[in-house]
Motif scaffolding. Structure first.
Motif, short mmCIF file in Angstrom:
data_model
loop_
_atom_site.label_atom_id
_atom_site.label_comp_id
_atom_site.label_asym_id
_atom_site.label_seq_id
_atom_site.Cartn_x
_atom_site.Cartn_y
_atom_site.Cartn_z
N PRO A 67 0.84 -1.21 0.00
CA PRO A 67 0.00 0.00 0.00
C PRO A 67 0.87 1.25 0.00
O PRO A 67 1.95 1.29 0.60
N THR A 68 0.40 2.30 -0.66
CA THR A 68 1.15 3.55 -0.73
C THR A 68 0.20 4.73 -0.86
O THR A 68 -0.97 4.57 -1.22
N GLU A 69 0.72 5.91 -0.58
CA GLU A 69 -0.02 7.15 -0.85
C GLU A 69 0.40 7.76 -2.17
O GLU A 69 -0.27 8.62 -2.71
N ASN A 70 1.58 7.35 -2.68
CA ASN A 70 2.17 7.92 -3.90
C ASN A 70 2.21 9.45 -3.80
O ASN A 70 1.68 10.17 -4.64
N LYS A 71 2.89 9.92 -2.77
CA LYS A 71 2.97 11.38 -2.52
C LYS A 71 3.62 12.14 -3.66
O LYS A 71 3.31 13.31 -3.90
#
Length: 488
Positions: free
Chosen positions: A154-158
């Motif tokens: 999982p990531t936020e992909n900032k």
């Protein structure tokens, strides 16, 4: 077909109709169509990229634009041709256009289906070397067992990175990768060139999503002769629901595995007998055990990475397809670190001393499983080694059901409906390796049952789907111990 491919094809066809069949005293509309087609041709090549399936459209569009310009310059109202020649050329153009459209439809630029979880997905690859094991699948002396793994999380992909391509983005690496595939299938390299446009739903090397608790992890093994690439959508879906997923390329048992230094290994595994299967199965099981060791080092910080402290080593699962599914079963049985496992349509290669598995396990079989059970009941060759092994496998399935596990099959599926191959081309279905079920529907069903199983046994939530028949998924049938007993 992609957007500008469709628009270019339509404009080409309209330009052809206008030139050949519409009579008028002015060429303004024809010139306008020619200009639009020219613009679309340039935009398609720049925005979406060339692919050989559209070569006929490119040529026809260019020729028709030249004819429009010629007519405009010469101020000629019609093309002076006899009816027979006119309609022969028209027929040829229509046939060539239709052929190009068929190539685009049946060999499409495909993208992986979007995962249905709430989180975005990041991905990162690692090159591992097991210095304690000699490589036995090559003849080179001193080779150690090397693996490529890909971690999905999982990531936020900032940083708002673009979606990752499914195949290597580096031109030289992609060329080597495609050559390995094309050589194995005796096809020219250009046939697979358009794969370079296919995208995943993941973002490369982005930061893992912060969490108050570590993420459960699932190890995923491919089938014999395929690769981890064919299970990217399954990995993405689990990761989007809060799992760390580790896909493994079992080197020399894949179509192609590419290493960071540019080396590309091909398929070199020999499996002619049951003993061969067991020997290769032992190698794969050792691969998974070694990867688990490396996961522990990533989590402890012994290997520097962003995954330190982010992996829940107490809630670890294994899954796989075909030979990889058999490996998932073997690893789940032997390795105490694996708490639950799933075998997607894989025949077991090791059944000795495996009769009772006391961990949650699920067998997901293809639609032919029911008919196979019926045929098996009528088989009297009990002395045959293969038949005996299959009966032992059915006994294992019975015990799996009795120990919190499941045996299910999905109607209208075939062996490769448990991989991403069903998205590559509609022509795959004609080979019989995927079933009549719609590919997206089949993938969705498998993903839902895999997720529900791991949610229950690794997260302690859900578990509704694996309780029994569900009206939302009438294709899924649960096998009872009695059905297996009759076959044995």
């Amino acid at each position: 077909m992609r957007l500008f491919e469709i628009l270019l094809t339509l404009s080409c066809f309209m330009l052809f109709i206008d030139l050949w069949f519409v009579k008028r005293n002015t060429q303004k509309i024809g010139v306008a169509l020619g200009m639009v087609s020219g613009v679309l041709l340039v935009v398609q090549l720049l925005a979406e990229g060339y692919r050989w399936q559209m070569l006929l459209i490119y040529v026809l569009t260019s020729l028709l634009i030249l004819i429009v310009l010629f007519k405009h310059v010469k101020k000629s109202k019609t093309i002076k041709t006899g009816k027979l020649l006119k309609y022969s050329i028209a027929s040829l153009i229509i046939i060539l256009t239709a052929l190009s459209v068929c190539l685009m439809v049946y060999l499409p630029v495909f993208h992986l289906p979007k995962p249905d979880g709430p989180e975005k997905v990041g991905t990162q690859t690692f090159h591992l070397t097991d210095s304690s094991r000699d490589e036995v699948l090559t003849e080179e002396q001193g080779d150690k067992r090397e693996l490529m793994i890909q971690i999905w999380y999982p990531t936020e992909n900032k940083d708002n990175k673009k979606r990752e391509f499914l195949f290597p983005e580096d031109k030289e690496m992609f060329k080597k990768y495609v050559q390995t595939y094309s050589n194995s299938l005796n096809l020219p390299d250009f046939v697979f060139d358009y794969w370079k446009y296919s995208k995943t739903n993941s973002y490369k090397d982005v930061e893992i999503l912060p969490s108050t608790s570590p993420y459960p992890v699932v190890l995923l093994s491919h089938g014999m002769g395929t690769s981890r690439v064919l299970h990217a959508s399954q990995a993405e879906n689990l990761a989007s629901h809060g799992y760390i997923v580790v896909t493994i390329d079992h080197t020399y048992s894949t179509f192609a595995t590419i290493f960071p230094d540019g080396r590309v290994t091909d398929y070199r595994t020999k499996m002619k007998t049951i003993d061969d299967r067991r020997k290769v199965g032992e190698i794969w099981t050792q691969d998974v055990d070694f990867v688990i060791d490396q996961i522990e080092k990533l989590n402890s910080g012994a290997i520097e990475s962003q995954f330190q402290g982010k992996i829940d080593l107490n809630h670890m699962g294994a899954m796989g397809h075909s030979f990889g599914g058999a490996t998932a079963f073997n690893t789940t049985y032997l390795d105490h670190r694996i708490k639950a496992g799933i075998n997607m349509d894989g025949s077991l290669y090791e059944v000795e001393n495996r009769a009772v598995i006391k961990k949650p396990f699920m067998f997901i079989r293809s639609g032919v499983f029911k008919a196979w059970l019926e045929d098996f009941k009528n088989n009297t060759e009990s002395d045959n080694e293969v038949i005996k092994q299959l009966k032992d496998e059915l006994n294992i399935m019975k015990n799996v059901i009795r120990h919190q596990g499941n045996v299910i099959y999905v109607e209208e599926t075939q062996h490769f409906n448990f991989t991403d191959l069903q998205f590559y081309s509609p022509l795959i279905k004609l080979t019989g390796i995927t079933g009549d079920i719609n590919g997206s529907r089949g993938s969705w069903i498998v993903n839902q049952y895999v997720l529900d199983f791991f949610n229950k046994h690794l997260k302690g939530t859900g578990g509704d789907l694996i309780q029994g028949a569900n009206d939302k998924y009438p294709e899924v049938k649960f096998v009872e111990p009695g059905q297996l007993s009759k076959a044995v």
